[in-house]
Structures are given as C-alpha cells and as structure tokens.
Motif scaffolding. Structure first.
Motif, PDB file in Angstrom:
ATOM      1  N   HIS A  78     -10.062   3.082  -2.349  1.00 17.68           N
ATOM      2  CA  HIS A  78     -11.473   3.320  -2.439  1.00 17.68           C
ATOM      3  C   HIS A  78     -11.282   4.329  -3.733  1.00 17.68           C
ATOM      4  N   GLU A  79     -10.392   4.730  -4.436  1.00 18.82           N
ATOM      5  CA  GLU A  79     -10.189   5.504  -5.571  1.00 18.82           C
ATOM      6  C   GLU A  79     -10.239   4.411  -6.686  1.00 18.82           C
ATOM      7  N   GLU A  80     -11.145   3.617  -6.999  1.00 21.94           N
ATOM      8  CA  GLU A  80     -11.302   2.419  -7.842  1.00 21.94           C
ATOM      9  C   GLU A  80     -11.669   3.374  -9.205  1.00 21.94           C
ATOM     10  N   GLU A  81     -12.571   4.387  -9.076  1.00 23.37           N
ATOM     11  CA  GLU A  81     -12.986   4.889 -10.210  1.00 23.37           C
ATOM     12  C   GLU A  81     -11.646   5.303 -11.093  1.00 23.37           C
ATOM     13  N   LEU A  82     -10.974   6.037 -10.137  1.00 27.22           N
ATOM     14  CA  LEU A  82      -9.969   6.975 -10.792  1.00 27.22           C
ATOM     15  C   LEU A  82      -8.704   5.685 -11.434  1.00 27.22           C
ATOM     16  N   PHE A  83      -8.648   4.738 -10.775  1.00 23.60           N
ATOM     17  CA  PHE A  83      -7.756   3.742 -11.396  1.00 23.60           C
ATOM     18  C   PHE A  83      -8.188   3.193 -12.418  1.00 23.60           C
ATOM     19  N   THR A  84      -9.696   2.910 -12.612  1.00 20.36           N
ATOM     20  CA  THR A  84     -10.112   2.531 -13.892  1.00 20.36           C
ATOM     21  C   THR A  84     -10.068   3.289 -15.023  1.00 20.36           C
ATOM     22  N   SER A  85     -10.055   4.728 -14.619  1.00 10.51           N
ATOM     23  CA  SER A  85      -9.997   5.626 -15.876  1.00 10.51           C
ATOM     24  C   SER A  85      -8.691   5.830 -16.398  1.00 10.51           C
ATOM     25  N   ILE A  86      -7.521   5.666 -15.472  1.00 10.33           N
ATOM     26  CA  ILE A  86      -6.216   5.702 -15.908  1.00 10.33           C
ATOM     27  C   ILE A  86      -5.793   4.607 -16.708  1.00 10.33           C
ATOM     28  N   ALA A  87      -6.525   3.188 -16.346  1.00  9.51           N
ATOM     29  CA  ALA A  87      -6.152   2.295 -16.805  1.00  9.51           C
ATOM     30  C   ALA A  87      -6.817   2.178 -18.379  1.00  9.51           C
ATOM     31  N   GLU A  88      -8.002   2.660 -18.458  1.00 11.95           N
ATOM     32  CA  GLU A  88      -8.504   2.984 -19.913  1.00 11.95           C
ATOM     33  C   GLU A  88      -7.736   3.898 -20.632  1.00 11.95           C
ATOM     34  N   ALA A  89      -7.416   4.924 -20.191  1.00 10.08           N
ATOM     35  CA  ALA A  89      -6.695   5.871 -20.976  1.00 10.08           C
ATOM     36  C   ALA A  89      -5.224   5.582 -21.362  1.00 10.08           C
TER      37      ALA A  89
ATOM     38  N   ARG B  15       8.008   5.890 -22.244  1.00 12.83           N
ATOM     39  CA  ARG B  15       8.512   6.192 -20.972  1.00 12.83           C
ATOM     40  C   ARG B  15       7.350   6.321 -19.904  1.00 12.83           C
ATOM     41  N   ARG B  16       6.672   7.357 -20.195  1.00 13.04           N
ATOM     42  CA  ARG B  16       5.687   7.686 -19.022  1.00 13.04           C
ATOM     43  C   ARG B  16       4.673   6.624 -19.080  1.00 13.04           C
ATOM     44  N   LEU B  17       4.388   6.017 -20.220  1.00 15.12           N
ATOM     45  CA  LEU B  17       3.344   4.756 -20.362  1.00 15.12           C
ATOM     46  C   LEU B  17       3.840   3.431 -19.238  1.00 15.12           C
ATOM     47  N   ASP B  18       5.130   3.374 -19.462  1.00 19.23           N
ATOM     48  CA  ASP B  18       5.867   2.392 -18.381  1.00 19.23           C
ATOM     49  C   ASP B  18       5.869   2.596 -17.161  1.00 19.23           C
ATOM     50  N   LEU B  19       5.597   3.984 -16.877  1.00 17.01           N
ATOM     51  CA  LEU B  19       5.614   4.125 -15.264  1.00 17.01           C
ATOM     52  C   LEU B  19       4.485   4.302 -14.725  1.00 17.01           C
ATOM     53  N   ILE B  20       3.284   4.232 -15.406  1.00 14.52           N
ATOM     54  CA  ILE B  20       1.955   4.210 -14.784  1.00 14.52           C
ATOM     55  C   ILE B  20       1.602   3.115 -13.930  1.00 14.52           C
ATOM     56  N   PRO B  21       1.882   1.786 -14.438  1.00  9.69           N
ATOM     57  CA  PRO B  21       1.532   0.684 -13.506  1.00  9.69           C
ATOM     58  C   PRO B  21       2.025   0.648 -12.114  1.00  9.69           C
ATOM     59  N   ASN B  22       3.276   1.018 -11.945  1.00 10.02           N
ATOM     60  CA  ASN B  22       4.124   1.247 -10.696  1.00 10.02           C
ATOM     61  C   ASN B  22       3.428   2.218 -10.007  1.00 10.02           C
ATOM     62  N   LEU B  23       3.378   3.369 -10.654  1.00  9.84           N
ATOM     63  CA  LEU B  23       2.781   4.704  -9.996  1.00  9.84           C
ATOM     64  C   LEU B  23       1.433   4.325  -9.177  1.00  9.84           C
ATOM     65  N   VAL B  24       0.539   3.535 -10.058  1.00  8.40           N
ATOM     66  CA  VAL B  24      -0.960   3.273  -9.817  1.00  8.40           C
ATOM     67  C   VAL B  24      -0.986   2.651  -8.574  1.00  8.40           C
ATOM     68  N   ASN B  25      -0.029   1.381  -8.695  1.00 12.36           N
ATOM     69  CA  ASN B  25      -0.027   0.310  -7.549  1.00 12.36           C
ATOM     70  C   ASN B  25       0.555   0.943  -6.394  1.00 12.36           C
ATOM     71  N   SER B  26       1.580   1.867  -6.398  1.00 12.78           N
ATOM     72  CA  SER B  26       1.718   2.717  -4.988  1.00 12.78           C
ATOM     73  C   SER B  26       0.528   3.532  -4.524  1.00 12.78           C
ATOM     74  N   VAL B  27      -0.123   4.174  -5.205  1.00 13.32           N
ATOM     75  CA  VAL B  27      -1.117   4.863  -4.746  1.00 13.32           C
ATOM     76  C   VAL B  27      -2.489   3.800  -4.319  1.00 13.32           C
ATOM     77  N   LYS B  28      -2.343   2.844  -4.934  1.00 12.40           N
ATOM     78  CA  LYS B  28      -3.647   1.623  -4.586  1.00 12.40           C
ATOM     79  C   LYS B  28      -3.232   1.285  -3.090  1.00 12.40           C
ATOM     80  N   GLY B  29      -2.116   0.964  -2.788  1.00 12.48           N
ATOM     81  CA  GLY B  29      -1.894   0.498  -1.533  1.00 12.48           C
ATOM     82  C   GLY B  29      -2.116   1.513  -0.156  1.00 12.48           C
ATOM     83  N   TYR B  30      -2.615   2.608  -0.516  1.00 11.26           N
ATOM     84  CA  TYR B  30      -3.019   3.687   0.372  1.00 11.26           C
ATOM     85  C   TYR B  30      -4.163   4.173   0.148  1.00 11.26           C
ATOM     86  N   ALA B  31      -4.908   4.287  -1.094  1.00 12.81           N
ATOM     87  CA  ALA B  31      -6.091   4.792  -1.472  1.00 12.81           C
ATOM     88  C   ALA B  31      -6.846   3.721  -2.315  1.00 12.81           C
TER      89      ALA B  31
END
Length: 206
Positions: free
Chosen positions: A75-86, A57-73
């Motif tokens: 330049h936090e690409e390093e963080l997004f990459t680390s979450i995608a890898e995890a 359930r948590r795994l399924d939530l992550i893409p939408n959550l990350v996309n929401s943050v990406k719209g405002y942040a």
C-alpha cells in the motif's frame, strides 16, 4: 672595426641575448603552468568519474530494493512512484560527461536530482521499520547493507571531487597562473554543496 662599432655590436648582441633569455623563461613558465593546470583539470575529471560510478551503483540497486519492500508494503504505492520518478530523472543525467562541472547551474540541478533520490530512499528505509518481517528478510538486509556501503562511497568520492576541484580552482586564481588560465580558457569548477537534511544519505539501521 673601430672600438665604437665594436661596442655597438656587443650591446646589440647583449640585448638580443637578454631578449632570448626572457623569451625562453616566459615560454618555459607558460608551458609549465599550462601543463600543471591540465594535470589538475584531469584530476577533477577523474574524481568526477568516480562520483558518477557510485551514483550509478546506487541507481542499479534501487529496483531490487523497491521490489523487496513492495512484497511486504504493497500500500506504499505513492512512495514507490516518487522513487521511480526520481530514479528516472537521475537516470537521464547520470552518464553525462565531466563538462557539467564547468556549468554551476547544471551542476546544481544534478545535485538536486540526486538529493531527491536520496530523500526517497531515506523514506523507504523509514517505511521498513513498520514491517518486522521485511526487516528480517535476508535479501532485504543484504540490499540494505549494500546501499549503506554505496552511500558511504558516494560521500567519500564527493569529498575527493571537492578536494580536486578546490586544488584546481585555487591554482587558476593565483597570480601568475591566472594569466595562463585566462588566456587558455580554463574555467572554475563547481563544488558539491552540503546537503539539506532532506537530501542526506538514507539512515540504515539493523
């Protein structure tokens, strides 16, 4: 038939009867104990499936959550990459069967990967504090709330799993149940260990 022969026959019958009673009691004990251990083993498997469900359930939530943050942040690409890898690592093992609980090494690796994902989400939540507009976004707030609920359910199901594993492990170590457990190949189950600070559930603030 002489009295001597009669007594001998009686003794033989008595011995056979005693042996039959002992054999019957032993069989009853063996079958009853085996069934008890099987029930406890099934409880562990059932509890494990609930843990998996919540991690999925948590795994399924992550893409939408990350996309929401990406719209405002952006330049936090390093963080997004680390979450995608995890998430990719976790996605590779989240649907494995319950046999993992019989392998302490694989179980520890499973927990480590899930912990890395939790740490990434914790950092993601911290980043959101720097973006007032993001914190006011209704979609993000809804996802944040859903993530918080999922993390709570993960903690609950992990505890239930540990309780089931403890009941099973205690049973197979006790005498005389241990005799049946060893003979039938029942192995000790792994536990979820207390997480390090970096692996705790994300702190969600409103």
């Amino acid at each position: 038939m002489s009295e001597k022969n009669s007594n001998s026959s009686f003794k033989i019958v008595a011995v056979i009867a005693v042996i039959a009673i002992i054999a019957g009691l032993f069989y009853k004990f063996t079958v009853g104990t085996y069934n008890k251990i099987v029930d406890l083993d099934e409880n562990v498997s059932s509890a494990w499936s609930q843990v998996e469900n919540q991690y999925q359930r948590r795994l399924d939530l992550i893409p939408n959550l990350v996309n929401s943050v990406k719209g405002y942040a952006k330049h936090e690409e390093e963080l997004f990459t680390s979450i995608a890898e995890a998430r990719s690592k976790a996605g590779g093992i989240v649907n494995i069967d319950s046999s993992i609980v019989d392998d302490p090494q694989k179980f520890a690796e499973y927990q480590k990967i899930q912990g890395e994902l939790s740490a990434g989400l914790q950092r993601l939540m911290a980043v959101s504090e720097n973006y007032p507009e993001l914190k006011a976004n209704q979609n993000f707030l809804a996802l944040q709330d859903e993530l918080a609920g999922t993390e709570n359910r993960i903690a609950t199901e992990r505890k239930r799993f540990n309780d089931a594993a403890k009941a099973y492990n205690t049973c197979i170590r006790k005498f005389p149940e241990s005799l049946v457990a060893e003979r039938k190949g029942f192995e000790k189950k792994a536990y979820f260990e207390a997480e390090a600070a970096a692996s705790k559930a994300p702190v969600v603030q409103f």
